[in-house]
Design a protein around this motif. Structure first.
Motif, short mmCIF file in Angstrom:
data_model
loop_
_atom_site.label_atom_id
_atom_site.label_comp_id
_atom_site.label_asym_id
_atom_site.label_seq_id
_atom_site.Cartn_x
_atom_site.Cartn_y
_atom_site.Cartn_z
N ASP A 124 -12.06 -78.18 -17.50
CA ASP A 124 -12.38 -76.88 -18.08
C ASP A 124 -11.88 -76.83 -19.52
OD1 ASP A 124 -9.62 -76.43 -17.98
OD2 ASP A 124 -9.73 -75.20 -16.16
N LYS A 135 -11.81 -80.32 -13.00
CA LYS A 135 -12.65 -79.49 -12.14
C LYS A 135 -12.70 -80.06 -10.72
CE LYS A 135 -14.79 -76.25 -14.73
NZ LYS A 135 -15.12 -74.89 -14.31
N ASN A 172 -21.81 -75.23 -5.95
CA ASN A 172 -20.71 -74.60 -6.69
C ASN A 172 -20.73 -74.95 -8.17
OD1 ASN A 172 -20.06 -77.29 -6.12
ND2 ASN A 172 -17.85 -76.90 -6.10
N ASP A 186 -20.48 -73.16 -10.93
CA ASP A 186 -19.45 -72.53 -11.76
C ASP A 186 -18.11 -73.24 -11.63
OD1 ASP A 186 -21.12 -70.60 -12.82
OD2 ASP A 186 -20.72 -69.17 -11.23
N ALA A 187 -17.79 -73.66 -10.42
CA ALA A 187 -16.50 -74.32 -10.19
C ALA A 187 -16.50 -75.77 -10.61
CB ALA A 187 -16.13 -74.21 -8.71
#
Length: 568
Positions: free
Chosen positions: A345, A351, A364, A366-367
C-alpha cells in the motif's frame, strides 16, 4: 566494457569484420564498415561540440544513420537522446530542450514538425543536421539547415579519437512511454547497456554470431536498444530493420532477413495475429520472440501459428523490476517474482493475497491490489535526468516503486492490474480494467481490447471497451452478447456499457494504448469517429449509439449540472 570497445573489437576480429551487422532492405553494412562510419561520426560530433552536456538528439526512423549516431557517440563520449518521432508541437520541443540536446540529427520528413518549435528547443539552425541518404522520397536539403553528409565530409576525417569512456558513464537517455505523465528521461550507462545485451543474448536468445535479429520497434525506446541492438553487437550477429513496424510486412521481412529473433514491446503480436492466417505461416527461421504486454492467449496463438517460442516479461525502461513468465504459470499471472518483489500500500505495508471465486474472478480487489515494488533495491535503475521529484517518488525507502498496480495469489504468483489511473468505480465497486480486457480478448475476432471508465450521470463510472477486430471481421451485437453471457468470470458490473469498434487505437510509438486519450474521447461523436454500441442497463441488447442518444445523454448530464464530466 563500454559500447565503443565492443565496436572496435568487432572490427578488429577477422571472423566478424566482414560479417553483415546491419541490413535495411538491400543495403548492408559490415562490422568493419560500421566502425569506420562510427569514427567518422565521432570526429564530427566532437568538432561540433560546444560547452555543456555533450548530448546528441536523434529524431529519425529506424535507418542506418541511427546506428551510426549511436556508434559515433560511443566513440566520442557523447550521450544519445532518442527523440520520439510521434511527438508534436510543445511536447517535441520540451523533450529536446529538457535533455539539453546541443546537436540534433533528423531527416527531411520531420523538418515540418521541427521548424515551428525550433526556437523553443535551444537549438539554432546550424545545430540541426539533416540526413538525406536513406530518404524514401529524397528532396534537396533546405539550405537553412546543415546537410548531414556534407557535415560528415567536412568534419569527419581523422583517426579514431579514442576518448576514454568508463562503464559508469551515461550512454543514452531513454524516455519512458509517458502513457500517464510527462515522459521521464532514464539514464542508461555503457555498463548497463553492454551487460543487458550480453545477458539477454545468452540467457534468452541462446544466441551465436550466426543469429539474425529483426528490429521493428523504434530505436528511441529501450526495447529496441537493449533487446535488439546490444545482443547483436555483443555476439557479433546481424540485424535487419524496418523504418517503422508493419504488421503486413513483418513475416516477409523475417523470411527475407533470415531473422531468428524478434524483440517487441506493446501490442505488435496482437496486430500481427490480426492479419489473415496462411497455411505456411510456420515456414520461417524465427526461434524466439522476446518482449512484454502479450496476453497468454496471444502468446499461445503466436507460438502455434509461427512455430516459435515467445518469452513475455514484465519490466520497465528503468530496469528496477523484471519478471519472466513461464509456460506453466497461472493463465493471468505475469510470473513468479524474485525475492523482494512485493505488492504494497502507500505506506509500504504488504497487501494480503488475492482471493478468487470458482471462476477465477478477483473477490477482494480493494484489499489485494497495490503498487508493485522491489524491496531489494534499485537493480539496474540509474536515475532520471534532471528530475529529482520523480527520483524521490521511485526510490522511497531505498526501494524501487514501479508505479504499476498488481496483486499476488496465495502461492506468490504476481498479476498486473494496470496503472493507478485505470481504476473504475461502478455502483460502489472498485476494480481495474485489465481482467476485463483479458476476458474480451478471448473472443475469436478480438485482437485487442482496451477497457476504461467513462462518466455515469448517476455517479461513478460506466465500463467502456474499445475493440480492434481481426482483418475482415465484423461486429455482431447478438453474438457478442452470447459470448459475454458464456464468460463465467465476467462480473455483471464488468460488462461494458459502451463498445467502440475501433479502426485503430491511440497509442505510443511503442504500441502502448493511450487510455487517457480514450477516456478523453469517451463516447462523444465529435471526438470519436468509430461505431459505438451501447446498452443502458443490464439485460438490454446492444444497439448503435446514435446522435439522438448522445443528445439525450448530454441533456441528462446538463440537468444534473455535470456537463463538465463530458469535457474532461
Amino acid at each position: 566494457m563500454p559500447v565503443g570497445e565492443l565496436i572496435r573489437a568487432n572490427a578488429a576480429d577477422p571472423t566478424r569484420a566482414t560479417r553483415a551487422f546491419l541490413r535495411l532492405n538491400d543495403v548492408q553494412v559490415t562490422y568493419a564498415e560500421y566502425y569506420r562510419a562510427s569514427v567518422r561520426w565521432a570526429n564530427t560530433l566532437r568538432r561540433l561540440r560546444r560547452p555543456g552536456p555533450f548530448h546528441v538528439g536523434v529524431l529519425l526512423d529506424n535507418i542506418p544513420d541511427y546506428f551510426f549516431a549511436l556508434g559515433g557517440a560511443a566513440l566520442a563520449g557523447a550521450v544519445v537522446i532518442g527523440i520520439n518521432n510521434t511527438k508534436r508541437g510543445i511536447h517535441l520541443a520540451r523533450d529536446i530542450a529538457y535533455t539539453d540536446c546541443q546537436i540534433l540529427i533528423t531527416e527531411g520528413k520531420y523538418l515540418s514538425l521541427l521548424e515551428p518549435v525550433l526556437g523553443e528547443t535551444g537549438l539554432g539552425l546550424e545545430r540541426v543536421l539533416v540526413s538525406r541518404r536513406w530518404d524514401e522520397t529524397p528532396e534537396p536539403a533546405p539550405t537553412r539547415f546543415r546537410d548531414l553528409e556534407a557535415t560528415l565530409e567536412e568534419h569527419g576525417g581523422g583517426p579514431d579519437p579514442e576518448v576514454p569512456v568508463a562503464d559508469s558513464d551515461p550512454y543514452v537517455l531513454v524516455f519512458t512511454s509517458g502513457t500517464v505523465t510527462a515522459p521521464k528521461a532514464v539514464i542508461c550507462s555503457h555498463g548497463r547497456m553492454v551487460e543487458t545485451g550480453k545477458n539477454i543474448g545468452v540467457n534468452t536468445y541462446g544466441m551465436s554470431a550466426d543469429d539474425v535479429g529483426y528490429i521493428a520497434m523504434p530505436l528511441f525506446h529501450a526495447n529496441a536498444l537493449m533487446c535488439g541492438m546490444m545482443p547483436t553487437l555483443y555476439y557479433g550477429a546481424g540485424v535487419g530493420m524496418i523504418r517503422k513496424f508493419s504488421k503486413t510486412r513483418w513475416l516477409s521481412d523475417i523470411r527475407r532477413y533470415g531473422a531468428t529473433f524478434f524483440n517487441y514491446t506493446g501490442k505488435p503480436l496482437a496486430y500481427i495475429l490480426g492479419t489473415p492466417r496462411r497455411p505456411d505461416d510456420h515456414v520461417n527461421p524465427l526461434r524466439i520472440c522476446y518482449g512484454n504486454e502479450g496476453s497468454h492467449r496471444v502468446v499461445a496463438e503466436f507460438e502455434e501459428r509461427f512455430g516459435c517460442r515467445v518469452i513475455d516479461v514484465f519490466g520497465s525502461s528503468e530496469g528496477g523490476v523484471g519478471v519472466t513468465r513461464q509456460p506453466d504459470d497461472p493463465p493471468r499471472s505475469i510470473g513468479f517474482p524474485a525475492t523482494g518483489i512485493v505488492v504494497v500500500d502507500e505506506q509500504g505495508s504488504e497487501k494480503p493475497p488475492a482471493r478468487f471465486d470458482e471462476t477465477g474472478r478477483l473477490l477482494n480487489p480493494d484489499a489485494a491490489i497495490g503498487e508493485i515494488v522491489n524491496t531489494q533495491g534499485l537493480a539496474w535503475f540509474e536515475g532520471y535526468y534532471k528530475n529529482p521529484d520523480a527520483m524521490q517518488q521511485r526510490t522511497r525507502n531505498g526501494w524501487y516503486w514501479t508505479g504499476d498496480l498488481g496483486y499476488k495469489d496465495e502461492r506468490g504468483y504476481l498479476y498486473f492490474a494496470g496503472r493507478d489511473v485505470e481504476w473504475l468505480r461502478v455502483d460502489g465497486e472498485n476494480f481495474v480494467g485489465r481482467p476485463i480486457e483479458e476476458i474480451l480478448q478471448r473472443h475469436p475476432d478480438v485482437i485487442l481490447a482496451a477497457v476504461y471508465g467513462v462518466p455515469d450521470p448517476d455517479g461513478g463510472d460506466r465500463v467502456m471497451a474499445a475493440l480492434m477486430l481481426r482483418d475482415g471481421a465484423t461486429f455482431d451485437p447478438q453474438r457478442f452478447e452470447e459470448f459475454l453471457s458464456a464468460q463465467a468470470d465476467l462480473s455483471p458490473k464488468w460488462t461494458p456499457a459502451y463498445i467502440r469498434i475501433a479502426s485503430e487505437l491511440p497509442q505510443t510509438a511503442t504500441s502502448k494504448v493511450l487510455k487517457n486519450e480514450l477516456r478523453r474521447q469517451k463516447f462523444r461523436p465529435d471526438l470519436c469517429g468509430d461505431p459505438i454500441y451501447w446498452r443502458t442497463r443490464a439485460g438490454e441488447s446492444y444497439r448503435r449509439f446514435a446522435a439522438d442518444d448522445y443528445a439525450a445523454l448530454h441533456a441528462q448530464f446538463a440537468a444534473l449540472s455535470k456537463l463538465s464530466l463530458l469535457d474532461l
